[in-house]
Design an enzyme around this catalytic site. Sequence first.
Site, PDB file in Angstrom:
ATOM      1  N   SER A   1     -10.022  -0.299   7.178  1.00  0.00           N
ATOM      2  CA  SER A   1      -9.418  -0.214   5.842  1.00  0.00           C
ATOM      3  C   SER A   1      -8.662  -1.447   5.374  1.00  0.00           C
ATOM      4  O   SER A   1      -8.176  -1.475   4.241  1.00  0.00           O
ATOM      5  CB  SER A   1      -8.478   0.985   5.766  1.00  0.00           C
ATOM      6  OG  SER A   1      -9.219   2.174   5.696  1.00  0.00           O
TER       7      SER A   1
ATOM      8  N   LYS B   1       0.853  -1.201   0.000  1.00  0.00           N
ATOM      9  CA  LYS B   1       0.000   0.000   0.000  1.00  0.00           C
ATOM     10  C   LYS B   1       0.887   1.248   0.000  1.00  0.00           C
ATOM     11  O   LYS B   1       1.889   1.311   0.714  1.00  0.00           O
ATOM     12  CB  LYS B   1      -0.897  -0.020   1.245  1.00  0.00           C
ATOM     13  CG  LYS B   1      -1.918   1.104   1.289  1.00  0.00           C
ATOM     14  CD  LYS B   1      -2.829   0.981   2.508  1.00  0.00           C
ATOM     15  CE  LYS B   1      -3.891   2.066   2.523  1.00  0.00           C
ATOM     16  NZ  LYS B   1      -4.755   2.007   3.735  1.00  0.00           N
TER      17      LYS B   1
ATOM     18  N   SER C   1      -9.742   1.920   2.842  1.00  0.00           N
ATOM     19  CA  SER C   1      -8.865   2.650   1.959  1.00  0.00           C
ATOM     20  C   SER C   1      -7.838   1.779   1.223  1.00  0.00           C
ATOM     21  O   SER C   1      -7.265   2.229   0.228  1.00  0.00           O
ATOM     22  CB  SER C   1      -8.123   3.712   2.765  1.00  0.00           C
ATOM     23  OG  SER C   1      -7.267   3.099   3.715  1.00  0.00           O
TER      24      SER C   1
END
Lengths: 503, 91
Positions: free
Chosen positions: A190, A91, A166
């Site tokens: 997330s 990420k 997210s």
Amino acid sequence: MSDSSLANGGSGTDLVRLTAADTAASIRRGDVTAVEVAQAHLAQIAKVDPLVKAFLHIDADGALEAAASVDEARAAGEALGPLAGVPLAMKDVVVTKGLPTTSGSKILEGWRPPYDATITTRIKDAGIVMLGKTNMDEFAMGSSTENSAYGPTHNPWDLTKIPGGSSGGSSAAVAAFEAPLAIGTDTGGSIRQPAAVTGIVGFKPTYGAVSRYGLIAFSSSLDQAGPFARTVEDTALLYDVLHGHDPCDSTSIAGLSFDATGAARAGAAGDLTGVRVGVVRELGGEGYQAGVTASFDDAVATLKGLGAEIVEVSCPNFEYALAAYYLIAPSECSSNLARFDAVRYGLRVGDDGSNSLEEVMSLTRAAGFGPEVKRRIMIGTYALSSGYYEAYYGQAQKVRTLIVRDFQAAFEKVDVLISPATPVVAFGIGEVVDPITMYRNDLCTLPASLAGTPAISVPCGLSDGLPVGLQIMAPALADERCFGIAAAFERATGILQIPAVTA
Amino acid sequence: MAHLARLARLSVTEDELELFAGQLGEIISAVARVGEVAAADIEPTSHAVPMTNVYRPDVVVPSLPREAVLAGAPSVEDDKFRVPQILTEEA
């Protein structure tokens, strides 16, 4: 790269569908090289990522180089770790030395960090091959990855749907067979919510179990990095690389030693006799899609069939988790994002001699932040401002105490708590525009975030052809328990078969 | 609203002010629900895992190289971050 280079290890399609555990074992046995595995995944990215858009940056050279060193180590007779040579998607909120790191924001476009996050170092030291950086809601603020400054990511199950957020780039990459492993971060859900809506496994650790050093901060008292994979065992293998004390993070817990992999393997025996499972009354019912409720009810029946004792549990203050979270997280973000001041890194706008430093800061932040980030900074600034602090931020922190107490009371009666991981399955890209409706996607995941307790999402069926996740929550520091029960459940239901991406 | 934006160092247009005023009003009234909970005698939790006095060993470790840090800066002069003028001549 050509398919002929994969002659020893079968076709590239086979390689990308292997579990991380099997991939690593094949590399150790010499059935396939780490370079071939990396090439197969880079080929899959080249094929599907123009549709899925999981990656913001692909580091093919770095990946092939890391894979080659695993192959060299093996050739030199060195013992390889349990995930050596396995590809991973990172990420973009995690800093990676020399590789672009944007946190999904224009304000950091083009920035290359001068150091590695502790988890980046741990991943590299384990011989895991980082393929690139994945898309995300800007600064991890969102539940759909639509708040990325670089455009949305598409759900591999249905390209018109969101992949969650997210960490939606990471969940989509794993579900699209672009990588068997990925890193996400979970502040209010997330990791668990994107795992649920893409049909994969995602785990949020006990707060403090994984170092936050090098994680671009959103809400410091809530942020935790954790693993994604397509099986519980793979998720556990990656978690065992990530956790551990780090002197660079003062909130990191000293003296931890988990064996998540051992717990997952033991759990896969499938016997839950004597395990008390609490169904949280407040995390269900009105506002939950019928298909989600039906899959969840099936999951409860499955757990019961494995021998678990099912108990209904009430956690009355969970009802206030959403309100408390959307005060605490914006408050902490308004403070954390003050570091984007147009001085030390990233964008600078208006520095033409006519504007003061303060004006340059304001112009830069206006140009560099997207609307959701601005909204949250302003809410946080308001909630922390003099005269309102006690009524908002102070009161939210007290509610947090009550949520912790609800968990403590519940865990006196049961070993784990369960709920759906999300109230709804993946919705259409562009379908949800109202901020509060979007926030409700985190309804099930927020309590464990506020309490700092571990929780996992594991696939538990489909609703209208889209995946539903089962959330399993354990007491703080009982991270292994999440893996044990998730593995038993996965063994009983079978690993969810994810369809190939089709345009 | 304009005051908040100023405190947050966000330059906002009139249109944005109007949009945010509406949205923030709705969000604030939704999160104000925390006020319904009777919690006068409840201790606040600022951190899920409370820890106090966390020290590291008092050992000198190397810092990041100056050129590596300055490489990411928007503007650099004489091995330092360059910023717009802060003080006026009278100050």
